[in-house]
Scaffold this motif. Structure first.
Motif, short mmCIF file in Angstrom:
data_model
loop_
_atom_site.label_atom_id
_atom_site.label_comp_id
_atom_site.label_asym_id
_atom_site.label_seq_id
_atom_site.Cartn_x
_atom_site.Cartn_y
_atom_site.Cartn_z
N LEU A 80 0.72 -1.03 0.11
CA LEU A 80 0.09 -0.15 0.12
C LEU A 80 0.76 1.17 0.04
O LEU A 80 0.55 2.26 -0.71
N ILE A 81 2.18 1.13 0.60
CA ILE A 81 3.02 2.30 0.72
C ILE A 81 3.37 2.50 -0.71
O ILE A 81 3.36 3.77 -1.08
N VAL A 82 3.61 1.69 -1.39
CA VAL A 82 4.29 1.59 -2.80
C VAL A 82 3.16 2.07 -3.80
O VAL A 82 3.50 3.13 -4.61
N GLY B 95 12.23 13.49 -3.73
CA GLY B 95 11.93 13.34 -2.09
C GLY B 95 11.74 11.66 -1.89
O GLY B 95 12.32 11.22 -0.78
N ASN B 96 11.28 10.73 -2.80
CA ASN B 96 11.06 9.43 -2.63
C ASN B 96 12.45 8.83 -2.71
O ASN B 96 12.77 8.05 -1.80
N GLY C 25 8.27 1.48 -11.77
CA GLY C 25 8.83 0.05 -11.79
C GLY C 25 9.99 0.19 -10.83
O GLY C 25 10.22 -1.05 -9.98
N VAL C 26 10.94 1.06 -10.62
CA VAL C 26 11.89 1.10 -9.96
C VAL C 26 11.45 1.03 -8.32
O VAL C 26 12.04 0.35 -7.55
N ALA C 27 10.56 1.85 -8.13
CA ALA C 27 10.05 2.05 -6.69
C ALA C 27 9.53 0.58 -6.23
O ALA C 27 9.60 0.21 -5.14
N ALA C 28 8.65 -0.03 -7.11
CA ALA C 28 8.26 -1.29 -6.65
C ALA C 28 9.27 -2.41 -6.39
O ALA C 28 9.30 -3.27 -5.67
N ILE D 208 -0.26 -6.17 -8.75
CA ILE D 208 -1.45 -5.39 -8.10
C ILE D 208 -1.01 -3.93 -8.28
O ILE D 208 -1.71 -3.09 -8.56
N VAL D 209 0.26 -3.76 -7.82
CA VAL D 209 0.95 -2.31 -8.01
C VAL D 209 0.89 -1.73 -9.35
O VAL D 209 0.42 -0.58 -9.72
#
Length: 224
Positions: A2-4, A218-219, A144-147, A159-160
């Motif tokens: 959920l955070i992602v 920021g991320n 995609g990198v964040a996941a 799901i993401v």
């Protein structure tokens, strides 16, 4: 997970606000084959975004894994920061390119060739437009990198990606759904929307890229 989803939703919203992509859908809805061409374009658009997001996920996932100082743990946040800086630079370029209030703004030349596209060519055009626009590449690749950086695999990653695609494509699919329901009764509204989007394209992209550049940086800093 959920955070992602929360982190990537702003990126998806920025992709959804793609004026020229929405204009392309509107032009197709006003063409000789409105239903087939516009629906195929939306599917192609989603496919192009998917390819870029998967590329970002695969690249980040291939980074070596290990301890806290492993290259993967550093490379993914640094990638987000670099993408954010590029996004801010592109924002400044778009803002400077915006037309003055009294300038005459016309549709890009390639828009005139959309009329009469078959369903297959509309699909290919959607893939090409979605997967080659610098803004889309930065944002979809970043998602995609964040996941991958969050360690999501299997169903969670799917799901993401699904939520990301649904939001990123909503502005393309909404006019198509509206046309399927109302038909030619919304023709006037589509024409007015097309003209407004063409005039304010550069300013909108500039603001969106600036905001998303700040989010990406920021991320990335938070993940270091």
């Amino acid at each position: 997970m959920l955070i992602v989803i929360g982190e990537t939703l702003p990126l998806a919203v920025a992709i959804a606000f793609s004026p020229l992509g929405i204009v392309a859908v509107i032009v197709m809805l006003l063409s000789r084959y409105p239903r087939a061409s516009s629906a195929s374009f939306v599917v192609g658009w989603a496919s192009g975004i998917t390819l870029v997001a998967i590329a970002g996920y695969a690249l980040a996932a291939l980074m070596p894994d290990g301890g806290e100082d492993a290259p993967r743990r550093i490379a993914a946040p640094l990638t987000l920061i670099v993408l954010g800086v590029i996004s801010i630079a592109l924002a400044a370029r778009q803002w400077r390119a915006r037309p003055a209030a009294d300038d005459e703004v016309e549709l890009p030349a390639w828009m005139s060739r959309i009329d009469g596209l078959t369903a297959l060519r509309s699909f290919a055009f959607g893939v090409l437009l979605a997967a080659t626009k610098p803004k889309n590449i930065i944002l979809a690749f970043g998602s995609g990198v964040a996941a991958a950086a969050a360690g999501l695999v299997g169903a969670q990653a799917i799901i993401v990606l699904g939520v990301f695609l649904a939001v990123a494509s909503i502005s393309m699919s909404a006019p198509v759904i509206a046309y399927l329901i109302a038909g030619d009764r919304i023709r006037g509204a589509l024409l007015a929307l097309r003209e407004w989007l063409v005039r304010h394209n550069s300013a909108m992209l500039g603001l969106i890229l600036l905001l998303l550049g700040v989010v990406l940086v920021g991320n990335g800093i938070a993940a270091l």
